[in-house]
Design an enzyme around this catalytic site. Sequence first.
Site, PDB file in Angstrom:
ATOM      1  N   GLU A 539      11.691 -25.970 -19.066  1.00  9.70           N
ATOM      2  CA  GLU A 539      12.971 -26.378 -18.503  1.00  9.70           C
ATOM      3  C   GLU A 539      12.847 -26.364 -20.300  1.00  9.70           C
ATOM      4  O   GLU A 539      14.094 -26.065 -20.938  1.00  9.70           O
ATOM      5  CB  GLU A 539      12.801 -28.030 -18.813  1.00  9.70           C
ATOM      6  CG  GLU A 539      14.310 -28.655 -19.170  1.00  9.70           C
ATOM      7  CD  GLU A 539      15.179 -28.032 -18.368  1.00  9.70           C
ATOM      8  OE1 GLU A 539      15.465 -27.274 -17.407  1.00  9.70           O
ATOM      9  OE2 GLU A 539      16.624 -28.042 -18.139  1.00  9.70           O
ATOM     10  N   THR A 650      30.775 -20.136 -14.322  1.00 10.08           N
ATOM     11  CA  THR A 650      29.492 -21.145 -15.258  1.00 10.08           C
ATOM     12  C   THR A 650      28.609 -20.948 -13.884  1.00 10.08           C
ATOM     13  O   THR A 650      27.428 -21.106 -14.189  1.00 10.08           O
ATOM     14  CB  THR A 650      29.502 -21.602 -15.941  1.00 10.08           C
ATOM     15  OG1 THR A 650      27.819 -22.008 -16.559  1.00 10.08           O
ATOM     16  CG2 THR A 650      29.523 -23.195 -15.643  1.00 10.08           C
TER      17      THR A 650
HETATM   18  C1  DMJ Z   1      24.478 -24.505 -13.328  1.00 10.09           C
HETATM   19  O1  DMJ Z   1      25.031 -25.209 -12.578  1.00 10.09           O
HETATM   20  C2  DMJ Z   1      25.692 -24.256 -14.083  1.00 10.09           C
HETATM   21  O2  DMJ Z   1      25.105 -23.019 -14.749  1.00 10.09           O
HETATM   22  C3  DMJ Z   1      25.296 -24.192 -15.407  1.00 10.09           C
HETATM   23  O3  DMJ Z   1      26.544 -24.310 -16.567  1.00 10.09           O
HETATM   24  C4  DMJ Z   1      23.799 -25.460 -16.064  1.00 10.09           C
HETATM   25  N1  DMJ Z   1      23.443 -25.282 -15.471  1.00 10.09           N
HETATM   26  C5  DMJ Z   1      23.164 -25.289 -14.015  1.00 10.09           C
HETATM   27  C6  DMJ Z   1      21.694 -24.621 -13.775  1.00 10.09           C
HETATM   28  O4  DMJ Z   1      21.157 -24.366 -14.330  1.00 10.09           O
END
Ligand code: DMJ
Length: 671
Positions: A539, A650
């Site tokens: 992590e 994202t």
């Molecule tokens: C996802 O839900 C998205 O990428 C978010 O921006 C942050 N990270 C998680 C996955 O790791």
Amino acid sequence: MPVTTLLPFTATPNRKSASPTSFRLTEKFILLLVFSAFITLCFGAIFFLPDSSKLLSGVFFRSASVETATRTGIDSGSIGTGNADKMLAKIRKDHEDALIEAKDTLQKHPEDIKKDIKNDKDQVAQGVVKGGKGDGLPIIEYVRPPGVIGREPSDPDTKEKRAKIKEMMQFSWDNYKRYAWGFNELRPVSKQGHSSNLFGGLKGATIVDALDTLYIMEMYEEFEAATEWVVKNLDFNMNTEISVFEVNIRFVGGLLSAYYLSGKEVFSQGQHNLPAGVGSAALACGVAEGKGCQRQLSVSVFGMSPQQTEDSGSCLPLPSAHPRSVTHTHTHKTPTGIPWALLNMKSGIGRNWPWASGGSSILAEYGTLHLEFMHLSKLSGNPAFAEKVMNIRKVLNRLDKPSGGLYPNYLNPNSGQWGQHHVSVGGLGDSFYEYLLKAWIMSDKSDEEGKKLYYDALQAIEKNLIRKSSGGLTYIAEWKGGLLEHKMGHLTCFAGGMIALGADGAPDQQTGHHMELAAEITRTCHESYARTNLKLGPEAFRFDGGVEAIATRQNEKYFILRPEVIETYMYMWRFTHDPKYRQWGWEAVQALEQHCRVEGGYSGVRDVYASNPNHDDVQQSFYLAETLKYLYLLFSEDDHLPFEHWVFNTEAHPLPIIKKDFSSNQANEVE
Ligand code: DMJ
């Protein structure tokens, strides 16, 4: 001031005049003048005022050149670009088409004409007449952007690897369906449903998050089953508190993507009175077609209450807004317009995470609404969504940034002041930077403000946060009030892909430099995997105390099926075609198969340095939405969801670039 001086001169009792008769003539003349001016104005208004789509385009990108080619009528994009010839040609063509249609109609048998009229009437009654939704919503014609369907890779090895990744998706999906159908996520070890409190009482996160991956991988039967679940069960009308960010990126992004990929009306069309207050963003409405509006999600993202709405025919699970129902309820408005992190979907009451510094909102949360909200405005015709996210930029632009342009992760939505000066390109900050760049790209590179904000921010990050270890690994540290913490999160690894994506537009001939930076960050992130026993990344990993790219704290050693490193491999592969990125991606596939695959799906692991995996028993929804999708695209041809036409939100949900040039939208129709 005496009242008489406020009266019009005709009412002043002692006003001098030549004679009563000449006075009446003058008066008549003035009246005539006023009347003719009024008539001229009316004609002017009818013929010369811009249409609403043009006004909307101004809100979108502060330029009249925004395309609205998916709407019917004259393309405002071509007007905006000043291409008068194109516009005239289109008008002429429309006119000719209309004449041909009229001629055809005249040649029809009267009985057929009657039938047509009746058909049209029925359709209007149902609100599904072509080009109109019957409820005042703007007219949207679905135009499928190119690259939705991929070709088989020509190289047999790549083809086989891609097929393997599809099998992994099938396995994840089948197990979710078997053991956790309707729950947010699957517990693959205990073989049951799992619900994280990020989604409150909402259900089906995996289904909505996986919709587009199923479609992209041509798993159409599964896509249909998922669609049916959405139609029948997705329910946003709940007295529950959700994370606005998570619901936006997964649910709103997922539904938008499913619509753009499939063109399915269930994701896009409907008539409904969504409460879309200015300041209250109605994010979604889902309902079985033709059954009445059973579900809605109206999220007071910006701190205003939603309102209940009545059933009104067929609704959609697409985030949408009805202009008629724009309401102004200021009960919970934040003074700055910076949204809350958490929201009760029924009451509209918002608040921030109790742990956030001084009641602050989080940069990566309020800064990760832009892409989805711009599409919401585009599809709904309601500029409120776009206005709200543009306002976030305004608030940020007014603030002083520490150390020459850094953005602290915490911002108080009441005072408009920064909270703790903690800066990160990983957790709490990450997707804010991603959305600045992608807002520019998604606007077909017309959002100059987004572009400048991104490159300025990256410059400040490079100066203050990016360092090289003694072993030669480039990493992005975290900044706390001027002090560096030499730690990089798995989440931060998305930055390799982001920097590569932005390299092409980098100012001052820095393209090459940005590509090198992206490649170095990718190498570091790969090292964080390679230096573990399970060949999966921790992590967070550190560059201090004599270690490099290794987690030293027990609570940073877990891997929860996150996508960021694979996401970056995918971008680097697309931009360089260096085979090492596919090789690194394949190493990850093997590690996932060996250590995360269990009888009932895929699970995260608690310690990537242990010799045997200890499973955490969660198959995260982003594993299907992102990790497997990016792996599949890594082994696909470049014209599958090409970057000229698509931007990934994202959560890896592809959204089409909103083209400013009409002709390229026409090209979109040709698959
Ligand atoms: C996802 O839900 C998205 O990428 C978010 O921006 C942050 N990270 C998680 C996955 O790791």
